[in-house]
Design an enzyme around this catalytic site. Structure first.
Site, PDB file in Angstrom:
ATOM      1  N   LYS A  66      66.328 -48.728 -10.673  1.00 40.51           N
ATOM      2  CA  LYS A  66      67.619 -48.878  -9.439  1.00 40.51           C
ATOM      3  C   LYS A  66      68.754 -48.659 -11.313  1.00 40.51           C
ATOM      4  CE  LYS A  66      68.339 -50.223  -5.712  1.00 40.51           C
ATOM      5  NZ  LYS A  66      68.278 -49.107  -4.619  1.00 40.51           N
ATOM      6  N   ALA A  91      63.286 -49.490 -13.237  1.00 43.56           N
ATOM      7  CA  ALA A  91      63.517 -47.540 -13.864  1.00 43.56           C
ATOM      8  C   ALA A  91      64.527 -46.769 -12.481  1.00 43.56           C
ATOM      9  CB  ALA A  91      62.419 -46.959 -13.525  1.00 43.56           C
ATOM     10  N   TYR A 120      60.879 -50.733 -10.120  1.00 43.37           N
ATOM     11  CA  TYR A 120      62.092 -50.988  -9.388  1.00 43.37           C
ATOM     12  C   TYR A 120      63.550 -50.596 -10.603  1.00 43.37           C
ATOM     13  CZ  TYR A 120      65.304 -53.213  -5.622  1.00 43.37           C
ATOM     14  OH  TYR A 120      66.014 -53.466  -5.032  1.00 43.37           O
TER      15      TYR A 120
HETATM   16  P1  NDP Z   1      65.003 -53.094   4.069  1.00 39.61           P
HETATM   17  O1  NDP Z   1      63.437 -53.433   3.715  1.00 39.61           O
HETATM   18  O2  NDP Z   1      64.894 -54.387   5.416  1.00 39.61           O
HETATM   19  O3  NDP Z   1      65.366 -51.687   4.677  1.00 39.61           O
HETATM   20  C1  NDP Z   1      64.922 -50.870   3.917  1.00 39.61           C
HETATM   21  C2  NDP Z   1      64.913 -49.179   5.607  1.00 39.61           C
HETATM   22  O4  NDP Z   1      64.682 -48.269   4.712  1.00 39.61           O
HETATM   23  C3  NDP Z   1      63.878 -49.626   6.376  1.00 39.61           C
HETATM   24  O5  NDP Z   1      64.399 -49.498   7.735  1.00 39.61           O
HETATM   25  C4  NDP Z   1      62.816 -49.239   5.511  1.00 39.61           C
HETATM   26  O6  NDP Z   1      61.583 -48.384   6.521  1.00 39.61           O
HETATM   27  C5  NDP Z   1      63.087 -47.942   4.728  1.00 39.61           C
HETATM   28  N1  NDP Z   1      63.141 -46.829   3.823  1.00 39.61           N
HETATM   29  C6  NDP Z   1      62.240 -47.088   3.696  1.00 39.61           C
HETATM   30  N2  NDP Z   1      61.650 -46.108   2.750  1.00 39.61           N
HETATM   31  C7  NDP Z   1      62.358 -44.594   3.365  1.00 39.61           C
HETATM   32  C8  NDP Z   1      62.537 -43.257   3.072  1.00 39.61           C
HETATM   33  N3  NDP Z   1      61.136 -42.898   2.228  1.00 39.61           N
HETATM   34  N4  NDP Z   1      62.985 -42.980   3.911  1.00 39.61           N
HETATM   35  C9  NDP Z   1      63.927 -43.313   4.972  1.00 39.61           C
HETATM   36  N5  NDP Z   1      64.294 -44.637   5.577  1.00 39.61           N
HETATM   37  C10 NDP Z   1      63.369 -44.919   4.213  1.00 39.61           C
HETATM   38  O7  NDP Z   1      65.670 -53.014   2.729  1.00 39.61           O
HETATM   39  P2  NDP Z   1      66.520 -53.701   2.121  1.00 39.61           P
HETATM   40  O8  NDP Z   1      68.292 -53.489   3.280  1.00 39.61           O
HETATM   41  O9  NDP Z   1      66.702 -54.983   1.224  1.00 39.61           O
HETATM   42  O10 NDP Z   1      67.340 -52.930   1.328  1.00 39.61           O
HETATM   43  C11 NDP Z   1      67.706 -51.279   0.835  1.00 39.61           C
HETATM   44  C12 NDP Z   1      68.429 -51.166  -0.432  1.00 39.61           C
HETATM   45  O11 NDP Z   1      69.067 -52.285  -1.017  1.00 39.61           O
HETATM   46  C13 NDP Z   1      67.406 -50.428  -1.098  1.00 39.61           C
HETATM   47  O12 NDP Z   1      67.883 -49.260  -1.841  1.00 39.61           O
HETATM   48  C14 NDP Z   1      67.096 -51.523  -2.006  1.00 39.61           C
HETATM   49  O13 NDP Z   1      67.016 -51.914  -2.806  1.00 39.61           O
HETATM   50  C15 NDP Z   1      68.536 -51.918  -2.194  1.00 39.61           C
HETATM   51  N6  NDP Z   1      68.815 -53.427  -2.167  1.00 39.61           N
HETATM   52  C16 NDP Z   1      68.358 -54.884  -1.871  1.00 39.61           C
HETATM   53  C17 NDP Z   1      68.496 -55.954  -2.426  1.00 39.61           C
HETATM   54  C18 NDP Z   1      67.818 -56.892  -1.872  1.00 39.61           C
HETATM   55  O14 NDP Z   1      68.137 -57.762  -2.223  1.00 39.61           O
HETATM   56  N7  NDP Z   1      67.163 -56.915  -0.328  1.00 39.61           N
HETATM   57  C19 NDP Z   1      68.664 -56.339  -3.830  1.00 39.61           C
HETATM   58  C20 NDP Z   1      69.660 -55.037  -4.314  1.00 39.61           C
HETATM   59  C21 NDP Z   1      69.420 -53.774  -3.612  1.00 39.61           C
HETATM   60  P3  NDP Z   1      60.512 -49.432   7.078  1.00 39.61           P
HETATM   61  O15 NDP Z   1      60.776 -50.580   7.654  1.00 39.61           O
HETATM   62  O16 NDP Z   1      59.981 -48.019   8.358  1.00 39.61           O
HETATM   63  O17 NDP Z   1      60.482 -48.731   5.128  1.00 39.61           O
END
Ligand code: NDP
Length: 268
Positions: free
Chosen positions: A163, A161, A159
């Site tokens: 980010k 790496a 994760y």
């Molecule tokens: P969630 O798990 O709430 O939402 C992520 C969404 O992405 C889900 O609907 C998931 O689907 C979908 N997804 C996962 N893999 C894929 C893929 N290969 N192709 C298409 N869609 C995909 O995550 P967050 O909203 O928390 O995170 C969103 C982004 O923000 C991420 O990049 C995360 O790393 C980043 N982030 C989040 C933080 C946090 O504290 N929440 C902090 C900093 C960054 P499914 O549910 O089916 O897997």
């Protein structure tokens, strides 16, 4: 129905969490949204709740053919793509380094890094053919970094790496595409109340009160607080911003002292 009036934003991982919150913020700002997710059913439900101009697309961002087909479909339906939000993401395995699985390591890098690359590649080729707006902008991309882009979290090798790499791609592409009128930026959220974080808490890999104490603002973010910043970055208000990384972390990265230096969290 004509889809030529509003700007169009493509958001990956848009069915839930930050992606879904961003879709709602952009819809309020008058954008049409193409919601991409592996969960087509939920994405379809979300798109219909926003209204008939919005659409859902099944897409695993790690699969080049799916990404290509999806972007071709969106281009055919709307005629243009004005913003891309590379939001799709997954959490890391919660094991010590010596027990970590290489396939799980690869998957995290693949979703966050390769996914952002593949999506950007397809969308850039569309944006590159579009006319410029009065400020010279053809479109913009926002990638999602993290506090893990800057600081190490023990055990979250893939994760951290991924980010850190997301910021590398942001800067490389921003430099390459600035003269073509395409702006590319990133946000770096702290902890946000989404399913991803709830799952980590359930696994015992995250302690909410410890995080609140370490966060100068004393709480986690709501997904919409990240969505609003993304909405700013893709808007014409950010027309001279490219290659930037905007922290949305309640002061996390600013703190250079122990938690105790901040005093108690005020509740009223
Ligand atoms: P969630 O798990 O709430 O939402 C992520 C969404 O992405 C889900 O609907 C998931 O689907 C979908 N997804 C996962 N893999 C894929 C893929 N290969 N192709 C298409 N869609 C995909 O995550 P967050 O909203 O928390 O995170 C969103 C982004 O923000 C991420 O990049 C995360 O790393 C980043 N982030 C989040 C933080 C946090 O504290 N929440 C902090 C900093 C960054 P499914 O549910 O089916 O897997």
């Amino acid at each position: 129905m004509s889809f030529t009036q509003n700007k169009l934003a493509v958001i990956t991982g848009a069915a839930d969490g930050i992606g879904w919150a961003t879709a709602q913020c952009l819809e309020l700002d008058g954008w049409d949204i193409a919601l991409l997710d592996m969960n087509k059913e939920l994405a379809t439900h979300r798109a219909s709740s926003l209204g008939p101009r919005h659409s859902a697309w099944e897409c695993d961002v790690t699969q080049p053919e799916q990404v290509k087909e999806c972007i071709l479909g969106i281009k055919a339906k709307y005629g243009h793509i004005d913003a891309l939000v590379n939001n799709a993401g997954i959490g890391d395995q919660t094991l010590p380094t010596l027990e970590q699985d290489i396939q799980a390591f690869d998957r995290v890098l693949s979703v966050h890094l390769k996914g952002a690359f593949l999506m950007s590649q397809q969308v850039l080729s569309v944006m590159n053919q579009q006319p410029r707006d009065p400020k010279g902008v053809r479109g913009s991309i926002v990638n999602i970094g993290s506090i893990a882009s800057f600081g190490g979290i023990p055990g979250r090798n893939a994760y951290c790496a991924a980010k850190a790499g997301v910021l590398g791609i942001t800067r490389a592409m921003a430099s390459e595409w600035a003269r073509r009128g395409i702006r590319i930026n990133a946000v770096a959220p702290g902890y946000v109340k989404t399913a991803l974080v709830a799952k980590l808490a359930q696994q015992g890999a995250l302690n909410e009160s410890a995080i609140n104490l370490r966060t100068p603002m004393g709480r986690m973010a709501e997904p919409s607080e990240v969505g609003q910043v993304i909405a700013f970055l893709v808007s014409s208000s950010a027309s001279y911003v490219t290659g930037a990384v905007l922290p949305v972390d309640g002061g996390w990265m600013a703190l250079g002292a122990p938690d105790s230096a901040m005093g108690p969290i005020e509740t009223a």
